[in-house]
Design an enzyme around this catalytic site. Structure first.
Site, mmCIF file in Angstrom:
data_model
loop_
_atom_site.group_PDB
_atom_site.id
_atom_site.type_symbol
_atom_site.label_atom_id
_atom_site.label_comp_id
_atom_site.label_asym_id
_atom_site.label_seq_id
_atom_site.Cartn_x
_atom_site.Cartn_y
_atom_site.Cartn_z
ATOM 1 N N LYS A 1 1.139 -9.542 -6.351
ATOM 2 C CA LYS A 1 -0.145 -10.311 -6.851
ATOM 3 C C LYS A 1 0.446 -11.823 -7.477
ATOM 4 O O LYS A 1 0.621 -12.091 -8.827
ATOM 5 C CB LYS A 1 -0.391 -9.657 -8.120
ATOM 6 C CG LYS A 1 -1.092 -8.150 -7.505
ATOM 7 C CD LYS A 1 -1.575 -7.484 -8.901
ATOM 8 C CE LYS A 1 -2.125 -6.007 -8.155
ATOM 9 N NZ LYS A 1 -1.277 -5.091 -7.868
ATOM 10 N N ASP B 1 3.275 -6.161 -2.743
ATOM 11 C CA ASP B 1 2.099 -6.217 -3.876
ATOM 12 C C ASP B 1 2.725 -6.943 -4.843
ATOM 13 O O ASP B 1 3.078 -6.087 -5.851
ATOM 14 C CB ASP B 1 1.516 -4.900 -4.129
ATOM 15 C CG ASP B 1 0.537 -4.876 -4.989
ATOM 16 O OD1 ASP B 1 -0.271 -5.783 -5.010
ATOM 17 O OD2 ASP B 1 0.126 -3.770 -5.481
ATOM 18 N N ARG C 1 0.979 8.590 -5.954
ATOM 19 C CA ARG C 1 1.436 9.708 -6.353
ATOM 20 C C ARG C 1 0.889 11.070 -5.575
ATOM 21 O O ARG C 1 1.669 11.959 -5.670
ATOM 22 C CB ARG C 1 1.124 9.803 -7.786
ATOM 23 C CG ARG C 1 1.933 8.856 -8.458
ATOM 24 C CD ARG C 1 1.264 8.511 -10.121
ATOM 25 N NE ARG C 1 0.103 7.699 -10.068
ATOM 26 C CZ ARG C 1 -0.427 7.369 -11.022
ATOM 27 N NH1 ARG C 1 -0.042 7.693 -12.287
ATOM 28 N NH2 ARG C 1 -1.699 6.604 -10.986
ATOM 29 N N THR D 1 -8.566 -3.836 -12.047
ATOM 30 C CA THR D 1 -9.577 -3.010 -12.087
ATOM 31 C C THR D 1 -9.406 -2.563 -13.737
ATOM 32 O O THR D 1 -10.075 -1.659 -14.237
ATOM 33 C CB THR D 1 -9.718 -1.848 -11.274
ATOM 34 O OG1 THR D 1 -8.064 -1.387 -11.236
ATOM 35 C CG2 THR D 1 -9.897 -1.923 -9.745
ATOM 36 N N ASP E 1 0.777 -18.834 -9.437
ATOM 37 C CA ASP E 1 1.512 -20.082 -10.186
ATOM 38 C C ASP E 1 0.839 -21.381 -9.493
ATOM 39 O O ASP E 1 -0.240 -21.151 -8.760
ATOM 40 C CB ASP E 1 2.952 -20.050 -9.524
ATOM 41 C CG ASP E 1 3.808 -20.494 -10.682
ATOM 42 O OD1 ASP E 1 3.766 -21.465 -11.016
ATOM 43 O OD2 ASP E 1 4.903 -19.921 -10.872
ATOM 44 N N LYS F 1 3.568 0.239 0.875
ATOM 45 C CA LYS F 1 3.622 -0.648 0.045
ATOM 46 C C LYS F 1 4.581 -0.758 -1.211
ATOM 47 O O LYS F 1 5.260 0.157 -1.505
ATOM 48 C CB LYS F 1 2.230 -0.566 -0.831
ATOM 49 C CG LYS F 1 1.919 -1.467 -1.793
ATOM 50 C CD LYS F 1 0.619 -1.589 -2.469
ATOM 51 C CE LYS F 1 0.491 -0.682 -3.750
ATOM 52 N NZ LYS F 1 1.219 -1.301 -4.808
#
Ligand code: C5P
Length: 237
Positions: free
Chosen positions: A68, A66, A212, A121, A71, A39
């Site tokens: 997002k 990614d 991570r 989230t 528009d 990603k």
């Protein structure tokens, strides 16, 4: 249960949340054949990382962009056409009807799949109210999931906790992609609601996004292998 046509290894998506192309290429080399899907988000994309989409795709890896997007429809459509030409597999857009419709139409004829982010989230009911929304998180996630399905969106990004509920609302063709994954013994970092790989798969997730716990491991390759090893029995069980 998640769909069984995807191999356990191909369900792990490693978030290349790294400062530049050199660091990302070094991590990809270290992970070698333990990882098949990457990603690329804001940090790497805005540091020249979009060119990695083509090199990773050319080396047989899959790439999730990614960014997002959100528009006016025409701008979304032209952006999606450009990204589709890079050879990416997944692209995120915010789950607004105009945006989803434009993205789905623009990816036609390519191998790009559109994923919708229902509600970030980091938002709770108070944040939505402050932003002028009438619905709370649970109702807005559900409404947007239904709209996404009706508009032909290919999948949803959701927290592992939302996965089981969303599975009841949407049909099997829609993929569920969940970040917020932590192996049982890992530090949670700033992720508040986390789940182990096995539990997320059992809850209905098709793909797991992990950053991570792999990037920061002493042995990233071993960390990735351990997660794949957790996914396999969860699929069977
Ligand atoms: O490092 P970590 O495993 O927490 O990385 C998770 C990845 O998933 C990051 O790239 C982050 O932007 C993304 N993500 C998330 N939570 C969401 C949506 C996306 O952590 N709700």
């Amino acid at each position: 249960m998640p769909s069984s046509d995807i191999a356990p290894r191909d369900r792990l998506i490693v978030a290349l949340d790294l400062p530049g192309v050199e660091a990302a290429e070094a991590m990809v080399a270290r992970l070698a054949d333990s990882v098949t899907f990457y990603k690329i988000g804001y940090q790497l994309a805005f540091a020249g990382g979009l060119r990695l989409v083509e090199t990773l795709a050319a080396s047989g890896k899959k790439v999730f962009i990614d960014l997002k997007l959100h528009d006016i429809g025409n701008t979304v459509a032209r952006g999606v056409e450009s990204l589709a030409r890079l050879g990416a597999t997944f692209l995120t857009v915010h789950a607004y009807p105009q945006t989803m419709k434009a993205a789905v139409e623009a990816r036609a004829g390519s191998s790009l799949k559109i994923l919708a982010v229902t509600v970030l989230t980091s938002y709770d009911d108070d944040d939505l109210n402050e932003a002028g929304y009438r619905l709370g998180v649970i109702d807005l996630v559900e409404a947007r999931a239904r709209q996404a399905q009706a508009l032909g969106v290919d999948g949803l990004v959701c927290s592992p906790e939302e996965a089981a509920n969303l599975r009841k609302i949407i049909d099997r063709r829609m993929k569920l992609i969940t970040p917020g994954i932590r192996p049982a013994d890992a530090a949670t970092g700033d992720q508040k609601r986390v789940m182990t790989p096995a539990r997320a798969i059992a809850a209905g997730a098709d793909y797991l996004v992990v950053g991570r716990p792999i990037l920061g491991a002493d042995d990233p390759r071993a960390a990735a292998e351990a997660i794949v090893a957790e996914i396999a029995p969860a699929l069977a069980g």
